[in-house]
Design a protein around this motif. Structure first.
Motif, PDB file in Angstrom:
ATOM      1  N   PRO A 119      -1.141  38.177   6.573  1.00  0.00           N
ATOM      2  CA  PRO A 119       0.060  38.503   7.271  1.00  0.00           C
ATOM      3  C   PRO A 119       0.954  37.321   7.066  1.00  0.00           C
ATOM      4  CG  PRO A 119      -2.038  38.886   8.562  1.00  0.00           C
ATOM      5  CD  PRO A 119      -2.320  38.290   7.132  1.00  0.00           C
ATOM      6  N   ASP A 123       4.647  39.757  13.269  1.00  0.00           N
ATOM      7  CA  ASP A 123       5.364  41.013  13.629  1.00  0.00           C
ATOM      8  C   ASP A 123       4.506  42.074  12.979  1.00  0.00           C
ATOM      9  OD1 ASP A 123       7.330  39.657  14.807  1.00  0.00           O
ATOM     10  OD2 ASP A 123       8.926  39.919  13.250  1.00  0.00           O
ATOM     11  N   ARG A 124       4.346  43.074  13.868  1.00  0.00           N
ATOM     12  CA  ARG A 124       3.657  44.217  13.612  1.00  0.00           C
ATOM     13  C   ARG A 124       4.378  45.477  13.667  1.00  0.00           C
ATOM     14  NH1 ARG A 124      -1.833  43.167  13.309  1.00  0.00           N
ATOM     15  NH2 ARG A 124      -2.368  45.308  13.031  1.00  0.00           N
ATOM     16  N   SER A 142      -1.175  50.616  13.401  1.00  0.00           N
ATOM     17  CA  SER A 142      -0.438  49.253  13.559  1.00  0.00           C
ATOM     18  C   SER A 142      -0.921  48.239  12.407  1.00  0.00           C
ATOM     19  CB  SER A 142      -0.957  48.575  14.889  1.00  0.00           C
ATOM     20  OG  SER A 142       0.028  47.423  14.990  1.00  0.00           O
ATOM     21  N   ARG A 143       0.196  47.715  11.669  1.00  0.00           N
ATOM     22  CA  ARG A 143      -0.112  46.949  10.685  1.00  0.00           C
ATOM     23  C   ARG A 143       0.867  45.724  10.587  1.00  0.00           C
ATOM     24  NH1 ARG A 143      -3.605  48.586   6.654  1.00  0.00           N
ATOM     25  NH2 ARG A 143      -4.015  50.778   6.385  1.00  0.00           N
ATOM     26  N   PRO A 144       0.740  44.539   9.978  1.00  0.00           N
ATOM     27  CA  PRO A 144       1.427  43.445   9.965  1.00  0.00           C
ATOM     28  C   PRO A 144       2.936  44.181   9.109  1.00  0.00           C
ATOM     29  CG  PRO A 144      -0.573  42.535   9.429  1.00  0.00           C
ATOM     30  CD  PRO A 144      -0.764  44.080   9.639  1.00  0.00           C
ATOM     31  N   GLN A 145       3.922  43.578   9.733  1.00  0.00           N
ATOM     32  CA  GLN A 145       5.377  44.025   9.219  1.00  0.00           C
ATOM     33  C   GLN A 145       5.419  43.362   7.825  1.00  0.00           C
ATOM     34  OE1 GLN A 145       7.575  46.231   9.957  1.00  0.00           O
ATOM     35  NE2 GLN A 145       9.130  45.826   8.576  1.00  0.00           N
ATOM     36  N   ARG A 169       3.248  48.030   4.023  1.00  0.00           N
ATOM     37  CA  ARG A 169       2.092  49.195   4.375  1.00  0.00           C
ATOM     38  C   ARG A 169       1.227  49.880   3.316  1.00  0.00           C
ATOM     39  NH1 ARG A 169       1.259  52.025   9.068  1.00  0.00           N
ATOM     40  NH2 ARG A 169       2.910  50.411  10.090  1.00  0.00           N
ATOM     41  N   PRO A 220      -2.826  46.923  17.615  1.00  0.00           N
ATOM     42  CA  PRO A 220      -3.856  46.980  16.648  1.00  0.00           C
ATOM     43  C   PRO A 220      -5.085  47.692  17.177  1.00  0.00           C
ATOM     44  CG  PRO A 220      -3.555  44.888  17.501  1.00  0.00           C
ATOM     45  CD  PRO A 220      -2.447  45.443  17.960  1.00  0.00           C
TER      46      PRO A 220
END
Length: 226
Positions: A119, A123-124, A142-145, A169, A220
């Motif tokens: 990451p 932010d996600r 939900s994933r790291p932005q 993503r 998450p």
């Protein structure tokens, strides 16, 4: 909670034979579906199991399969090949509102070997996500932005590149495949929807309507980033 996948038990010779069989078939191979062992094993790092010529042909074949599906990424295990190779490309026209909310920008074709991501900040982002190996389903993940991706190019050079938004993503989804991870492992399972039900009830740029209607949060879930 972490669920480490077992490493593939195929030898380099068996991997080469699998690639040879697929390349010599003369048709586009099918995308294997959830339950196939290659999707639940850590793929073998690429270290010359196949020749540069075979690698180039395999990358082009994977690109064709990805386009035919259609999809924005494909990992070698999705063809039953337990090798750390994935192809990525996102050139699809999407609704401007959806593209803006999802921070979705075109991604030029990219082939990656032995990738790993970390990451790039706290932010996600949470959105519906699907997979060519789980036909007909979608769920919120939900994933790291933003992420930093370390990988090896097909020419053998090492590279580190940053990705954000929808590109991040895609990178995470395909890299996860090479570690025996499917998106449902990270998903809010109460959001799980068939494509038809998603289209009928929850199809919008964000997930607010689905979150309220199906009763899930967008934090998450599932397993940790490898």
């Amino acid at each position: 909670m972490t669920f480490p996948a077992p490493s593939t038990d195929l030898t380099a010779e068996q991997i080469r034979e699998t690639v040879d069989r697929i390349l010599s078939a003369g048709t586009l191979p099918p995308i294997v579906q959830a339950g196939h062992p290659a999707l639940r094993q850590k793929a073998a790092p690429f270290d010359g199991q196949i020749t540069p010529e075979q690698l180039a042909r395999l990358i082009e074949l994977m690109r064709q399969v990805m386009h035919e599906a259609p999809g924005v990424g494909l990992a070698a295990p999705q063809l039953g090949i337990p090798l750390q190779l994935a192809v990525l490309e996102d050139k699809y026209d999407v609704d401007h509102e959806a593209a803006a909310l999802r921070n979705r920008a075109p991604l030029d074709f990219l082939a990656i070997l032995n990738p790993s991501y970390t990451p790039a900040g706290p932010d996600r982002a949470a959105f519906y996500e699907g997979c060519l190996s789980l036909n007909g389903l979608q769920a919120v993940v939900s994933r790291p932005q933003a992420v930093l991706l370390d990988f090896v190019r097909p020419d053998g050079g090492a590279e580190r590149r940053g990705f954000s938004g929808w590109q991040a993503r895609i990178v995470q989804h395909e890299t996860d495949h090479l570690n025996g991870i499917l998106y449902v492992d990270r998903a809010q399972l109460r959001s799980l929807s068939s494509n038809a039900e998603y289209a009928a009830h929850w199809a919008e740029p964000g997930i607010g309507k689905a979150r309220e209607g199906l009763g899930f949060d967008d934090g998450p879930a599932g397993i940790s980033v490898p």
